[in-house]
Design a protein around this motif. Structure first.
Motif, mmCIF file in Angstrom:
data_model
loop_
_atom_site.group_PDB
_atom_site.id
_atom_site.type_symbol
_atom_site.label_atom_id
_atom_site.label_comp_id
_atom_site.label_asym_id
_atom_site.label_seq_id
_atom_site.Cartn_x
_atom_site.Cartn_y
_atom_site.Cartn_z
ATOM 1 N N LYS A 97 7.899 -16.981 61.536
ATOM 2 C CA LYS A 97 7.826 -15.573 61.168
ATOM 3 C C LYS A 97 8.776 -14.779 62.055
ATOM 4 N N GLY A 98 9.556 -13.911 61.458
ATOM 5 C CA GLY A 98 10.524 -13.120 62.214
ATOM 6 C C GLY A 98 11.905 -13.734 62.249
ATOM 7 N N GLY A 147 0.950 -24.849 67.202
ATOM 8 C CA GLY A 147 2.391 -24.991 67.380
ATOM 9 C C GLY A 147 3.170 -23.988 66.554
ATOM 10 N N LYS A 148 2.748 -23.780 65.311
ATOM 11 C CA LYS A 148 3.415 -22.802 64.454
ATOM 12 C C LYS A 148 3.261 -21.394 65.018
ATOM 13 N N ALA A 149 2.061 -21.083 65.514
ATOM 14 C CA ALA A 149 1.836 -19.764 66.115
ATOM 15 C C ALA A 149 2.726 -19.564 67.332
ATOM 16 N N GLY A 180 -5.613 -16.592 70.154
ATOM 17 C CA GLY A 180 -6.730 -17.392 70.648
ATOM 18 C C GLY A 180 -6.302 -18.688 71.296
ATOM 19 N N TYR A 181 -4.998 -18.998 71.284
ATOM 20 C CA TYR A 181 -4.496 -20.250 71.858
ATOM 21 C C TYR A 181 -4.021 -20.055 73.302
ATOM 22 N N THR A 182 -4.379 -21.006 74.148
ATOM 23 C CA THR A 182 -3.874 -21.068 75.514
ATOM 24 C C THR A 182 -2.667 -21.996 75.541
ATOM 25 N N VAL A 183 -1.621 -21.615 76.263
ATOM 26 C CA VAL A 183 -0.407 -22.417 76.341
ATOM 27 C C VAL A 183 -0.432 -23.311 77.579
#
Length: 363
Positions: free
Chosen positions: A117-118, A293-295, A64-67
């Motif tokens: 994550k990863g 930021g974390k995403a 859902g976030y735009t960069v």
């Protein structure tokens, strides 16, 4: 790191200062750090960050976030700006600090620790901050001297292949490199000479390199696209230096952006002049959109983003199972034994080495 048409776009974006890479998702007012309801996450980077629009749209679809990307020149310049805005950052995530400058970023406390994550799929040798997780490894690349194949073929002169070759008389006035104080590739090349000749021998090497006519310019863009005779942009600019400090992955870029694409890269790599670089991203302390930021950090080491990088930024993925595109493997050069310098040694000596280099080479 990039060349020809991509650099034209990138330079324009840098001039404008802000690039929105995905247009999906709404946006509301920011609230306190870490509790923002904004649907925009801002990535601060050097001028060479680039990702496929489809990949950024995938991130938006998933989160859902735009960069939005803010570009701030070469890696050194971008880091300097972030240090100056410490505590009130320009964005949420910083991308592009590498192992040559990492300790400077960490010593200034720019980042909030986060275990992306990863991360277990990222190679161990790339995780230089694995105990504290202040930064996340994103890519690796080898800083190497590139050469103009046509120049050397026309003169029936073998291109240089090692640090030692570069100080030979037959290569006098042929090399252009970047300023160590302002450019990450320039600093990497200096560190390569430290790795090769040791702390006691690199200054003598640079004296010889200076005597052999090395030219120093501010950054990679000017060196590769302005001074280097082998790149498409350099030819247009009438560059007259057939040797340049760039990357082992620059030849595939010359092939990709050429029309029509050649069957052989016009540039080669002096494989005995290389230094291994690792780039990191980190969650900026004081970020307005900490969750976003974390995403984004999670996404930067996802297989989707990692497999998109090679033909956009011409770097190697750090995720173990990421596949490289055929063009990248066909025209790129694998550096088996690059020079390296331990991270703690870089942290301890970098500023002194830069000052010594500046006094020696720029005066």
């Amino acid at each position: 790191m990039s060349t020809t048409e991509k650099i034209t776009v990138t330079a324009l974006a840098a001039a404008l200062g802000v690039v929105t890479l995905a247009a999906c998702g709404g946006e509301s007012k920011d609230s306190s750090a870490g509790g923002s309801t904004s649907k925009t996450v801002t990535l601060v980077s050097h001028e060479s960050f680039l990702a496929s629009p489809s990949v950024l749209k995938e991130f938006t679809k998933e989160t859902g976030y735009t960069v939005k990307v803010l570009k701030s020149g070469d890696a050194g310049a971008a880091l300097n700006k972030e240090i100056l805005t410490k505590g009130s950052p320009q964005g949420d995530v910083f991308f592009g600090v590498d192992n040559t400058l990492l300790s400077r970023a960490l010593d200034n406390g720019l980042f909030t620790p986060y275990v992306a994550k990863g991360l277990a799929q990222v190679s161990d040798e790339a995780q230089l901050d694995k105990d504290k997780h202040r930064v996340t490894p994103v890519d690796t690349g080898d800083i190497c001297v590139n050469y103009d194949k046509k120049y050397f073929a026309d003169r029936k002169l073998a291109p240089p292949q090692s640090f030692d070759d570069l100080i030979k008389p037959e290569y006098k006035n042929l090399l252009v490199t970047e300023n160590v104080a302002t450019s990450s590739p320039g600093l990497g090349f200096l560190l390569g000479s430290v790795g090769k000749y040791g702390e006691e021998g690199w200054q003598d090497y640079w004296k010889k390199l200076k005597d052999n006519g090395v030219k120093v310019v501010d950054g990679w863009e000017q060196a590769y696209n302005g001074e280097f005779s082998g790149s498409a942009a350099g030819k247009k600019a009438k560059g007259d230096r057939p040797l340049v400090v760039s990357y082992a992955t620059s030849p595939p870029a010359e092939v990709l952006y050429a029309k029509p694409q050649p069957t052989e890269a016009p540039t080669g790599v002096a494989t005995g002049t290389c230094f291994r670089q690792t780039e990191f991203a980190g969650l900026l302390k004081g970020a307005k959109n900490e969750a976003g930021g974390k995403a984004l950090l999670d996404f930067l080491i996802s297989k989707t983003f990692q497999e998109d990088m090679p033909l956009n930024m011409f770097v190697n993925p750090v995720v173990k199972d990421a596949k490289l595109p055929e063009l990248f493997t066909t025209f790129g050069v694998v550096i088996d034994k690059p020079e390296t310098v331990a991270a703690d040694k870089i942290a301890k000596n970098r500023e002194q080495w830069v000052q010594s280099w500046s006094s020696l080479v720029l005066k």
